[in-house]
Design a protein around this motif. Structure first.
Motif, PDB file in Angstrom:
ATOM      1  N   ALA A  26       0.834  -1.205   0.000  1.00 55.79           N
ATOM      2  CA  ALA A  26       0.000   0.000   0.000  1.00 55.79           C
ATOM      3  C   ALA A  26       0.866   1.252   0.000  1.00 55.79           C
ATOM      4  N   ASP A  27       1.907   1.242   0.794  1.00 55.77           N
ATOM      5  CA  ASP A  27       2.803   2.400   0.857  1.00 55.77           C
ATOM      6  C   ASP A  27       3.449   2.656  -0.508  1.00 55.77           C
ATOM      7  N   LYS A  30       0.787   4.219  -2.800  1.00 63.71           N
ATOM      8  CA  LYS A  30       0.461   5.609  -2.454  1.00 63.71           C
ATOM      9  C   LYS A  30       1.602   6.578  -2.727  1.00 63.71           C
ATOM     10  N   THR A  31       2.835   6.174  -2.418  1.00 59.99           N
ATOM     11  CA  THR A  31       3.943   7.119  -2.476  1.00 59.99           C
ATOM     12  C   THR A  31       4.746   7.073  -3.770  1.00 59.99           C
ATOM     13  N   LYS A  34       1.359   6.025  -7.295  1.00 60.21           N
ATOM     14  CA  LYS A  34       0.334   7.071  -7.337  1.00 60.21           C
ATOM     15  C   LYS A  34      -0.751   6.781  -8.366  1.00 60.21           C
ATOM     16  N   MET A  60      -3.824   1.528   3.126  1.00 61.04           N
ATOM     17  CA  MET A  60      -4.384   2.590   2.290  1.00 61.04           C
ATOM     18  C   MET A  60      -5.225   3.571   3.104  1.00 61.04           C
ATOM     19  N   TRP A  82      -8.718   7.094  -3.092  1.00 63.81           N
ATOM     20  CA  TRP A  82      -8.545   5.727  -3.585  1.00 63.81           C
ATOM     21  C   TRP A  82      -9.813   4.909  -3.437  1.00 63.81           C
ATOM     22  N   ASN A 110      -7.748   5.093 -10.330  1.00 67.59           N
ATOM     23  CA  ASN A 110      -7.580   5.268  -8.883  1.00 67.59           C
ATOM     24  C   ASN A 110      -8.067   4.043  -8.100  1.00 67.59           C
TER      25      ASN A 110
END
Length: 160
Positions: A26-27, A30-31, A34, A60, A82, A110
């Motif tokens: 998840a990290d 997200k980072t 994207k 998330m 998301w 997304n």
């Protein structure tokens, strides 16, 4: 077109390690990515597919219970920017059923889709960015993460 075959293997000592791996994925989404990702999950019943997904959903930003979609086919999680969809196609009798539930709408940019038993929906679901295989190894689990697209390659590189 070149088939992408990078992979990452490891051992997950227990449930908390499986959840931590989901949170790590998840990290990365997200980072670094994207954007959404499609993950096919393989493994016997109880191998940790839902546990890994639980870690991802929590990573998330979901606070609360993450349940298996065994009887509903899909559990949606709307999280800020998301959408995460956890599919369990184990009880699907015909892939055409997915068309009636508007399956194509679940694969927007997304959206992160984690799909258990994806072979039951072939021809109706989007191809994976990652294939994750989970297997028993005594009290632990082995994990093999295989990139299937350039997006999947980015995840493998971030895990290394």
């Amino acid at each position: 077109m070149k088939e992408i075959l990078s992979n990452k293997q490891g051992l997950l000592a227990d449930e908390s390690a499986t959840i931590a791996m989901g949170k790590k994925l998840a990290d990365i989404v997200k980072t670094q990515l994207k954007q959404g990702i499609v993950v096919y999950l393989y493994g016997d019943l109880g191998a940790g597919k839902t546990t890994l997904t639980r870690g991802f959903v929590q990573g998330m930003g979901h606070i609360g219970h993450v349940k298996s979609p065994t009887y509903t086919l899909v559990e949606p999680y709307e999280l800020h920017d998301w959408l995460v969809y956890h599919f369990d196609l184990y009880r699907l009798s015909d892939p055409e059923e997915l068309e009636y539930m508007g399956i194509r709408d679940y694969f927007a940019d997304n959206c992160c889709c984690f799909i258990e038993w994806p072979e039951k929906g072939l021809g109706m679901i989007k191809a994976p960015d990652l294939r994750i295989d989970l297997a028993y190894s005594d009290e632990q689990r082995t994990i093999n993460i295989q990139a299937k697209t350039a997006l999947g390659e980015l995840v493998i590189n971030a895990l290394s």
